[in-house]
Each structure stands twice: as structure tokens, then as C-alpha cells.
Write a protein that holds these residues in place. Sequence first.
Motif, mmCIF file in Angstrom:
data_model
loop_
_atom_site.group_PDB
_atom_site.id
_atom_site.type_symbol
_atom_site.label_atom_id
_atom_site.label_comp_id
_atom_site.label_asym_id
_atom_site.label_seq_id
_atom_site.Cartn_x
_atom_site.Cartn_y
_atom_site.Cartn_z
ATOM 1 N N UNK A 103 6.596 -5.258 -15.459
ATOM 2 C CA UNK A 103 6.207 -3.944 -14.976
ATOM 3 C C UNK A 103 5.674 -3.162 -16.167
ATOM 4 N N UNK A 104 4.739 -2.234 -15.908
ATOM 5 C CA UNK A 104 4.041 -1.562 -17.005
ATOM 6 C C UNK A 104 4.758 -0.316 -17.514
ATOM 7 N N UNK A 105 5.872 0.051 -16.917
ATOM 8 C CA UNK A 105 6.568 1.289 -17.250
ATOM 9 C C UNK A 105 7.114 1.278 -18.680
ATOM 10 N N UNK A 138 -3.826 8.364 -15.815
ATOM 11 C CA UNK A 138 -2.535 7.740 -15.539
ATOM 12 C C UNK A 138 -2.582 7.122 -14.144
ATOM 13 N N UNK A 139 -1.983 5.956 -14.018
ATOM 14 C CA UNK A 139 -1.898 5.270 -12.721
ATOM 15 C C UNK A 139 -0.441 5.056 -12.352
ATOM 16 N N UNK A 140 -0.070 5.419 -11.130
ATOM 17 C CA UNK A 140 1.212 5.017 -10.557
ATOM 18 C C UNK A 140 0.955 3.794 -9.682
ATOM 19 N N UNK A 141 1.432 2.644 -10.131
ATOM 20 C CA UNK A 141 1.310 1.402 -9.369
ATOM 21 C C UNK A 141 2.485 1.327 -8.411
ATOM 22 N N UNK A 150 -2.832 4.205 -18.971
ATOM 23 C CA UNK A 150 -1.383 4.291 -18.877
ATOM 24 C C UNK A 150 -0.955 4.078 -17.427
ATOM 25 N N UNK A 151 -0.031 3.155 -17.233
ATOM 26 C CA UNK A 151 0.371 2.773 -15.883
ATOM 27 C C UNK A 151 1.892 2.759 -15.777
ATOM 28 N N UNK A 205 0.847 -4.055 -14.737
ATOM 29 C CA UNK A 205 0.457 -4.575 -16.050
ATOM 30 C C UNK A 205 -1.008 -4.984 -16.112
ATOM 31 N N UNK A 206 -1.552 -5.486 -15.004
ATOM 32 C CA UNK A 206 -2.959 -5.878 -14.968
ATOM 33 C C UNK A 206 -3.849 -4.648 -15.137
ATOM 34 N N UNK A 207 -3.535 -3.584 -14.417
ATOM 35 C CA UNK A 207 -4.319 -2.351 -14.499
ATOM 36 C C UNK A 207 -4.270 -1.776 -15.909
#
Length: 432
Positions: free
Chosen positions: A349-351, A309-312, A396-397, A387-389
Motif C-alpha cells: 500500500x502506498x500510505x 494527492x490521490x486517495x486510492x 502522493x498516494x 503503489x502503481x499510481x
Amino acid sequence: MSSPLRFDRGHTDDLMAFLMAGPTPYHAVATAAARLEKAGFRQVEETAAWDATTGGKYVLRGGAIVAWYVPEGAQAHTPFRIAGAHTDSPNLRVKPQPDTGSHGWRQVAVEIYGGTLLNTWLDRDLGLAGRLSLRDGTHRLVNIDRPLLRVPQLAVHLDRSANTDGLKLDRQKHMQPIWGLGEVHEGDLIRFVAEEAGVDPADVTGWDLMPHAVEPPAYLGRDRELLAGPRMDNLLSVHAATAALTAVAGLPDDEIPYIPVLAAFDHEENGSQSDTGADGPLLGGVLERSVFARGGSYEDRARAFAGTVCLSSDTGHAIHPNYGERHDPTHHPVVNGGPILKVNVNMRYATDGSGRAVFAAACEKAGVPWQTFVSNNAMPCGTTIGPITAARHGIQTVDIGVAILSMHSARELCGADDPYLLAGALATFLAG
């Protein structure tokens, strides 16, 4: 004794020093690397073979840094927890042929980088910083942190409509800083910068230079509850993620179930498409090599990525007291209200709901309040590395950040408590 994953106003004091030490992405990552080194991390070269040793490691490439901590007992398929951010800010950047001027003024030719608020660069004392590329293939950082440049605004007497019809700036004609008087001579600026850096001008074959405001960050308000400063978009997040990673690395290894990662990219403000941007191969390459160095297979890599998991983390918009109608009527993030969860159903945003749960759990465990940001439907929504990541790596970002005012100004404004609240949430997330 307080938990190493809890932060206080001292973190914000330290952020001010970090902002001053990072006038360019190159300086920001060098500063982050020095802090990691102090915490026991070591640099690994991309051209060298990597080994299976545990502990903290990091890779530097240009204005980007990726750092990670491998605890004892980590397996090849152990998932990662990533705190992502970006090191660049909208600004002015020196052109390849910088020496220009007219009417007895010596000026510096600059190009506009990203979506900066041009008027915020007017009548401001500017230094000059960046890196010089030398003939032997090495680089030298330089920071002339004193008043050197200025973009002078036209007097109101010569532009009577400036306060009625709005200030109109031509990006080519009106944004070239002055730095002296006299005739223009080709090579003068780079000779001057090289001498300031202590290198022979003849050895300089390339440069990446950018003006920066020399006014230091400052607490603001009756109760000093606000912080004003440059480049908070997005060095605020880089600083918080660096502090979070070093704090987690100080925990006992048996308390770290994931491999915590800091990924701070360059070039987010112009699309992330570079070898140091989030749309490049840097993060994926580092994560894969980490898996393979620990004896992992492609299957292990797939398992690790599936559980990652990534927190951007990037700044977002606090509600503006003078422009409340520009915000969503039911989502009003306020400063000092804690980090924000950034949501956009069109995936700017990827959320998503699952990511919301991950972030909420981290904040709850950290004892950190949090808020939600959604754009007004009538206003275009910005985007991030999130979203890129997610799309590039299948990770999952979740997009988060700190609510600020004056985003993309030469000097931005946030709540003085929010930086350490963000760091606490990031540290708890990284620790699992």
C-alpha cells in the motif's frame, strides 16, 4: 439544509442499484458516466482536440473512466485531487470458443479471472453480461440479467470427503457452467447473446462476456445494519467516488481550490497492466492534456503533479469473527467503523505518515470516523492501484477503503453505514 458533501443511508440504497446496474466493468463505467452527465459533465473524445473550457468532463475507455471538474479560475499549474478505484471484480469469463459440453449437457467454456473464491460460484443462478464488438468497430453492451447459467456442485454422496478434507476444485474441469441440454453446436452461445442484444450475429466479431450472480443486494441482520451484495470489491468505491465528484462539482467554483478527479481503472485484479489499467498511460495522459489544454507548459505540468494527492480507495479486510488469528493482533477494523487507512511498510500500500495526515484531516473535517488496517506479519499482504499510481506518476498516494468480509466472493458483506461514510470522506478530500 444539509451539506452536499454529507451522505446518509440513502447513499447505500443507491449503491445497491449501482451494483445491479454494473454486472461488468463496461456497465459500471456506463452507469457512472450517465450520472456524471446528469450532473452536467460532458464526454470528451481522446481522438479530439481538447479545449480550455471549465466544468465537468470525462473520458471513457473500455472498462475505465476518468472524470474531472475544472472550476472557474483554475490555473494551468493547479494541482489535482484524485479519488482512485477499480471497476473489475474476480469472476468467470467466457473463452473465445465458448461452446462446450458432455453427456448431453450444453456448457459454456470459461476462464478464471483474478483471485476469485471458486466455491462461491457453485450452485448459484447466473446471468451473462458484457460487451459485443461489431464489424463496424462499435460495441454493444448486453446484460442477460436472469437465471441462465449454473456451475453445479458434485453431490456429497459422490464426494464423501468434501466436508471433512475440504472441497477441492479443478479450475479447468469443475468450473464450466451448464446452460442447457442437447448437442453442442459451435456459435450457439454468441448467436443467442447477439439476439438478446438486438444485433445480427453475423456482425459480431469479438466479445468480452462474464457470468454474474442475479441475486440482488440486500440489507442483512436484525437491524439491517449489514449489506450483502456482489462486486463490492470494488464498485463500492467507484460509486462513492462518483457521488463525491458530482457533489463537489455542485459547489461554488470559488470554494474548489483543486481540480477534483475520479479515476476508475479496469484490470486491477490481475495486475493493472493494460491500456485501461492503473499501470497504463490513461490517467497520466488525461491529467497532462488537461494541463496543456489550459495553456500550460511542462513546468506547469510538473508543478501540478507535485501538488497532487490521490486517495486510492479499495476494500480491505474487516476482522473475521471465526478467524481472528488471521488478523493483526492490534489492528481490528470493524464494519460500520468508518473507512480504513491501509498501511504496509513494504509499500504494497502506498500510505506513509504524510498520507495518513491528509486522510485524517479529510475525515476530521467531514466528521467521519476512521480506522487503520495492517496485515498480520505471517500473512501475505495484497496490493492495490495505490503503489502503481504513486510510482508511475510521481503522485502522493494514500490507500484507503471500506472493511468487508468475504472479499473476492461472488457475494460480499459490508456495514450498511460504511459506504456513505466513505463517500463523505472522499467528497471532503476532493473539495480540499
